[in-house]
Scaffold this active site. Sequence first.
Site, PDB file in Angstrom:
ATOM      1  N   HIS A   1      -2.194  -5.701   1.781  1.00  0.00           N
ATOM      2  CA  HIS A   1      -3.529  -6.317   1.706  1.00  0.00           C
ATOM      3  C   HIS A   1      -3.351  -7.727   1.146  1.00  0.00           C
ATOM      4  CE1 HIS A   1      -7.694  -7.062   0.453  1.00  0.00           C
ATOM      5  NE2 HIS A   1      -7.168  -7.498  -0.676  1.00  0.00           N
TER       6      HIS A   1
ATOM      7  N   GLU B   1     -10.371 -10.153  -7.144  1.00  0.00           N
ATOM      8  CA  GLU B   1      -9.357  -9.106  -6.992  1.00  0.00           C
ATOM      9  C   GLU B   1      -8.259  -9.225  -8.050  1.00  0.00           C
ATOM     10  OE1 GLU B   1     -10.069  -8.170  -2.259  1.00  0.00           O
ATOM     11  OE2 GLU B   1      -8.261  -9.285  -2.814  1.00  0.00           O
TER      12      GLU B   1
ATOM     13  N   ASN C   1      -1.935   0.206   6.788  1.00  0.00           N
ATOM     14  CA  ASN C   1      -1.417  -1.066   7.296  1.00  0.00           C
ATOM     15  C   ASN C   1      -0.556  -1.831   6.291  1.00  0.00           C
ATOM     16  OD1 ASN C   1      -3.507  -1.860   5.679  1.00  0.00           O
ATOM     17  ND2 ASN C   1      -4.422  -3.286   7.137  1.00  0.00           N
TER      18      ASN C   1
ATOM     19  N   ARG D   1      -1.797 -14.513   4.431  1.00  0.00           N
ATOM     20  CA  ARG D   1      -2.422 -13.852   5.577  1.00  0.00           C
ATOM     21  C   ARG D   1      -1.597 -14.037   6.850  1.00  0.00           C
ATOM     22  NH1 ARG D   1      -7.270 -11.844   4.600  1.00  0.00           N
ATOM     23  NH2 ARG D   1      -8.172 -12.193   6.654  1.00  0.00           N
TER      24      ARG D   1
ATOM     25  N   PHE E   1     -15.271   3.762   7.600  1.00  0.00           N
ATOM     26  CA  PHE E   1     -13.907   4.104   7.175  1.00  0.00           C
ATOM     27  C   PHE E   1     -13.734   4.110   5.657  1.00  0.00           C
ATOM     28  CE2 PHE E   1     -13.963  -0.457   8.304  1.00  0.00           C
ATOM     29  CZ  PHE E   1     -13.563  -1.033   7.105  1.00  0.00           C
TER      30      PHE E   1
ATOM     31  N   LYS F   1       0.808  -1.221   0.000  1.00  0.00           N
ATOM     32  CA  LYS F   1       0.000   0.000   0.000  1.00  0.00           C
ATOM     33  C   LYS F   1       0.851   1.286   0.000  1.00  0.00           C
ATOM     34  CE  LYS F   1      -3.955  -2.153   2.340  1.00  0.00           C
ATOM     35  NZ  LYS F   1      -4.966  -1.970   3.413  1.00  0.00           N
TER      36      LYS F   1
ATOM     37  N   TYR G   1     -12.719  -1.765  -3.348  1.00  0.00           N
ATOM     38  CA  TYR G   1     -13.184  -1.990  -1.970  1.00  0.00           C
ATOM     39  C   TYR G   1     -14.708  -1.858  -1.840  1.00  0.00           C
ATOM     40  CZ  TYR G   1      -8.478  -2.070   0.135  1.00  0.00           C
ATOM     41  OH  TYR G   1      -7.203  -2.416   0.528  1.00  0.00           O
TER      42      TYR G   1
ATOM     43  N   THR H   1      -5.066  -7.410  10.584  1.00  0.00           N
ATOM     44  CA  THR H   1      -5.328  -6.117   9.941  1.00  0.00           C
ATOM     45  C   THR H   1      -4.830  -4.958  10.799  1.00  0.00           C
ATOM     46  OG1 THR H   1      -7.298  -7.064   8.910  1.00  0.00           O
ATOM     47  CG2 THR H   1      -7.166  -4.663   8.984  1.00  0.00           C
TER      48      THR H   1
HETATM   49  P1  CMP Z   1      -7.404  -4.480   3.866  1.00  0.00           P
HETATM   50  O1  CMP Z   1      -6.900  -5.857   4.092  1.00  0.00           O
HETATM   51  O2  CMP Z   1      -6.854  -3.753   2.694  1.00  0.00           O
HETATM   52  O3  CMP Z   1      -9.006  -4.546   3.732  1.00  0.00           O
HETATM   53  C1  CMP Z   1      -9.842  -3.472   4.085  1.00  0.00           C
HETATM   54  C2  CMP Z   1      -9.096  -2.360   4.729  1.00  0.00           C
HETATM   55  O4  CMP Z   1      -9.890  -1.451   5.460  1.00  0.00           O
HETATM   56  C3  CMP Z   1      -8.167  -2.951   5.767  1.00  0.00           C
HETATM   57  O5  CMP Z   1      -7.122  -3.632   5.161  1.00  0.00           O
HETATM   58  C4  CMP Z   1      -7.785  -1.721   6.557  1.00  0.00           C
HETATM   59  O6  CMP Z   1      -6.677  -1.053   6.018  1.00  0.00           O
HETATM   60  C5  CMP Z   1      -9.033  -0.868   6.407  1.00  0.00           C
HETATM   61  N1  CMP Z   1      -9.719  -0.789   7.683  1.00  0.00           N
HETATM   62  C6  CMP Z   1     -10.319  -1.767   8.339  1.00  0.00           C
HETATM   63  N2  CMP Z   1     -10.839  -1.318   9.490  1.00  0.00           N
HETATM   64  C7  CMP Z   1     -10.542  -0.010   9.549  1.00  0.00           C
HETATM   65  C8  CMP Z   1     -10.803   1.009  10.483  1.00  0.00           C
HETATM   66  N3  CMP Z   1     -11.473   0.757  11.615  1.00  0.00           N
HETATM   67  N4  CMP Z   1     -10.347   2.236  10.217  1.00  0.00           N
HETATM   68  C9  CMP Z   1      -9.681   2.500   9.059  1.00  0.00           C
HETATM   69  N5  CMP Z   1      -9.410   1.567   8.120  1.00  0.00           N
HETATM   70  C10 CMP Z   1      -9.835   0.328   8.379  1.00  0.00           C
END
Ligand code: CMP
Length: 140
Positions: free
Chosen positions: A117, A128, A114, A87, A59, A11, A51, A93
């Site tokens: 993904h 995806e 984070n 994973r 969010f 990311k 997404y 996450t």
């Molecule tokens: P990802 O695996 O890319 O899938 C969905 C994304 O939403 C997740 O990683 C996080 O980066 C994001 N995400 C999930 N929960 C939250 C949250 N509470 N606040 C902000 N971003 C979130």
Amino acid sequence: MNLERTFSMIKPDATRRNLTGAITKMLEEAGLRIVASKRVWMSRREAEGFYIVHKSRPFFSDLTGFMSSGPTIVQVLEGKNALARTREIMGATDPAVAAYGTIRKIFALSIGENSVHGSDSPETAATEIAYWFASTEIVG
Ligand code: CMP
């Protein structure tokens, strides 16, 4: 042997900090083979489409804004039990609860920023992968 393909992203928080190589190394050392990879700067619309399952989450706007804020590496990973392995090496996450030694524990800045993904099911992985790659771009 359960040879699978999954989808992953490095990311914008990670590409901004020049961590593409370090994260890719961890994926490869976990036994995953990168069979497709490209650097994209996705538009807000592309992030919203990718997404879409999170559209009603609070969010969603932050997530799609962040994902369109800089370059992302989109990848297809292949390997034995590639979904679970990806994973596992990525970690939870939320980096605050991710296991030690995982990519998110080491590199992620927050639950939003984070670093990586990984697809959460074979069906999601297929969707995806097809979102970002033509079949001719995937070379095993
Ligand atoms: P990802 O695996 O890319 O899938 C969905 C994304 O939403 C997740 O990683 C996080 O980066 C994001 N995400 C999930 N929960 C939250 C949250 N509470 N606040 C902000 N971003 C979130």
